[in-house]
Design an enzyme around this catalytic site. Structure first.
Site, PDB file in Angstrom:
ATOM      1  N   LYS A  79      64.313  43.736  65.072  1.00 16.76           N
ATOM      2  CA  LYS A  79      64.328  43.439  63.645  1.00 16.76           C
ATOM      3  C   LYS A  79      64.584  44.746  62.914  1.00 16.76           C
ATOM      4  O   LYS A  79      64.310  45.833  63.427  1.00 16.76           O
ATOM      5  CB  LYS A  79      62.985  42.849  63.191  1.00 16.76           C
ATOM      6  CG  LYS A  79      63.073  41.978  61.953  1.00 16.76           C
ATOM      7  CD  LYS A  79      63.565  40.582  62.293  1.00 16.76           C
ATOM      8  CE  LYS A  79      63.459  39.645  61.109  1.00 16.76           C
ATOM      9  NZ  LYS A  79      63.800  38.257  61.453  1.00 16.76           N
ATOM     10  N   GLY A 179      58.662  22.323  50.297  1.00 16.97           N
ATOM     11  CA  GLY A 179      59.781  23.247  50.184  1.00 16.97           C
ATOM     12  C   GLY A 179      61.067  22.555  50.551  1.00 16.97           C
ATOM     13  O   GLY A 179      61.315  22.280  51.728  1.00 16.97           O
ATOM     14  N   LYS A 182      67.409  24.835  51.070  1.00 11.86           N
ATOM     15  CA  LYS A 182      68.483  24.430  51.983  1.00 11.86           C
ATOM     16  C   LYS A 182      67.954  23.721  53.222  1.00 11.86           C
ATOM     17  O   LYS A 182      68.372  22.615  53.557  1.00 11.86           O
ATOM     18  CB  LYS A 182      69.300  25.646  52.397  1.00 11.86           C
ATOM     19  CG  LYS A 182      70.279  26.137  51.346  1.00 11.86           C
ATOM     20  CD  LYS A 182      71.126  27.267  51.919  1.00 11.86           C
ATOM     21  CE  LYS A 182      72.171  27.738  50.914  1.00 11.86           C
ATOM     22  NZ  LYS A 182      72.998  28.820  51.485  1.00 11.86           N
ATOM     23  N   VAL A 183      67.018  24.364  53.924  1.00 11.03           N
ATOM     24  CA  VAL A 183      66.540  23.808  55.185  1.00 11.03           C
ATOM     25  C   VAL A 183      65.718  22.547  54.944  1.00 11.03           C
ATOM     26  O   VAL A 183      65.906  21.527  55.605  1.00 11.03           O
ATOM     27  CB  VAL A 183      65.722  24.850  55.970  1.00 11.03           C
ATOM     28  CG1 VAL A 183      65.115  24.217  57.220  1.00 11.03           C
ATOM     29  CG2 VAL A 183      66.608  26.030  56.368  1.00 11.03           C
ATOM     30  N   GLY A 184      64.799  22.592  53.983  1.00  5.35           N
ATOM     31  CA  GLY A 184      63.964  21.433  53.696  1.00  5.35           C
ATOM     32  C   GLY A 184      64.774  20.229  53.261  1.00  5.35           C
ATOM     33  O   GLY A 184      64.465  19.084  53.627  1.00  5.35           O
TER      34      GLY A 184
END
Length: 361
Positions: A79, A179, A182-184
């Protein structure tokens, strides 16, 4: 991922990157390359201190090692953090300087997007390094990773349903999605198609309205607290980390927790949140496993991206989640600990724990 291991900060390499001309201050952490080159995103964030940035990159890179291992990828964990305000400090010169630092590691670290960095940023970083993924389709990349992230969470949820109720479907179940960015939003689409009843909440009314415009049958909870206390079969945290704090766990009515948010466990100690979920009989699908569709996508990009191939790999999250839940049940441990054990066994068994990955000469 829990923090029971005494090797939390046993990293192979930590590189400090500074470029006075652009003001770049970055840290790259490589936890392990036992399974291959370290893969993980770049976080651009206004840390209060260098010490805070270092602590974050150490924890995040370790987390990526476990995520990549438990998901079956041939990658170690890494990371990077760039210290600064992405709204004011980010520019092409700084990103290109960062790309040169990534390139200087010779492929031991492969970067991608994270908080504060986007596809367009990886296009710029990629001008200076061969080891940047998450680029735009126009630049030879795979583009937005939210599609496969949502698909992977859905597969993890199906596996959890199979484990708890004996059938790999959410049909007839009530799923609360906290939430709906986008993903939710994409996860909601999968759930509706599967026959679930979905209740959503979000701090953004615009995000809620966008979901309701497409799926008018979706119900809306006023806030996350009300959602958690509602009559749910599954709770899907898809917003900020730390969603599973003590009050939330005690209020949960759901039998399953499975969502896209990172670092959901507010207390990752041995007898913390995961242990309390286990005591309450709530099945927790580890976030770093079920939300791995994004990292699967950027990993596939390194081989010339194929959506069909990446989607097939992401579908295996169903099998990986099932394995974790079965191991947890057999050993009487939390799924979070079980996922850690599987990751550790793969890193030490498939990979070589004494190997330092070097690029081909």
């Amino acid at each position: 991922m829990t923090e029971s291991s005494s090797s939390l900060f046993s990293h192979e390499q930590v590189a400090y990157c500074h470029d006075s001309a652009t003001g770049l201050r970055a840290i790259i952490g490589i936890y392990s390359t036992a399974l291959g080159p370290a893969l993980g995103g770049t976080r651009f964030y206004p840390y209060e201190s260098e010490e805070a940035a270092l602590e974050d990159v150490l924890r995040l890179s370790r987390g990526m090692a476990y995520k990549n291992a438990v998901t079956g990828l041939d990658h170690g964990g890494g990371k990077a953090v760039i210290i600064g305000d992405p709204g004011t400090d980010k520019n092409e010169a700084l990103l290109r300087a960062y790309g040169r630092f990534v390139e200087s590691l010779g492929g031991r670290y492969v970067t991608a997007c994270d908080v504060g960095t986007y596809v367009a940023d990886m296009d710029v970083v990629g001008k200076e390094t061969r080891h940047a993924t998450g680029r735009s389709e126009a630049d030879g990349g795979a583009g937005d990773s939210s599609v496969l992230t949502a698909y992977g969470v859905f597969q993890g949820m199906r596996a959890s349903a199979d484990h708890v109720w004996g059938t790999p479907t959410l049909a007839g179940r009530t799923v609360g999605v906290a939430g709906v960015g986008k993903v939710g939003r994409l996860l909601t689409a999968h759930l509706i198609e599967d026959g679930a009843h979905v209740v959503v909440t979000d701090v953004s009314q615009q995000a809620v309205e966008a979901v309701r415009a497409t799926f008018p049958q979706v119900d809306v909870a006023p806030d996350a607290e009300a959602l958690v206390k509602g009559d749910l079969d599954v709770y899907a945290p898809c917003a900020l980390g730390g969603a599973l704090d003590a009050p939330t766990v005690e209020s949960l009515t759901a039998s399953i927790v499975c969502g896209a948010a990172n670092n959901q466990l507010a207390d990752e100690s041995e007898h913390g949140t995961a242990h309390r979920l286990l005591e309450r009989g709530i099945t927790y699908a580890p976030d770093f496993l079920v939300n791995a569709g994004g990292v699967i996508q950027v990993s596939d990009e390194l081989h010339g991206f194929s959506l069909d191939r990446a989607r097939a790999k992401t579908a295996r999250i169903f099998d990986h989640t099932g394995s974790v839940l079965r191991l947890a049940a057999e050993r009487g441990i939390s799924p979070a600990v079980a996922a850690d054990r599987i990751a550790e066994e793969r890193m030490s068994g498939v990979g070589n724990p004494n190997r330092i990955w070097l690029p081909a000469r």
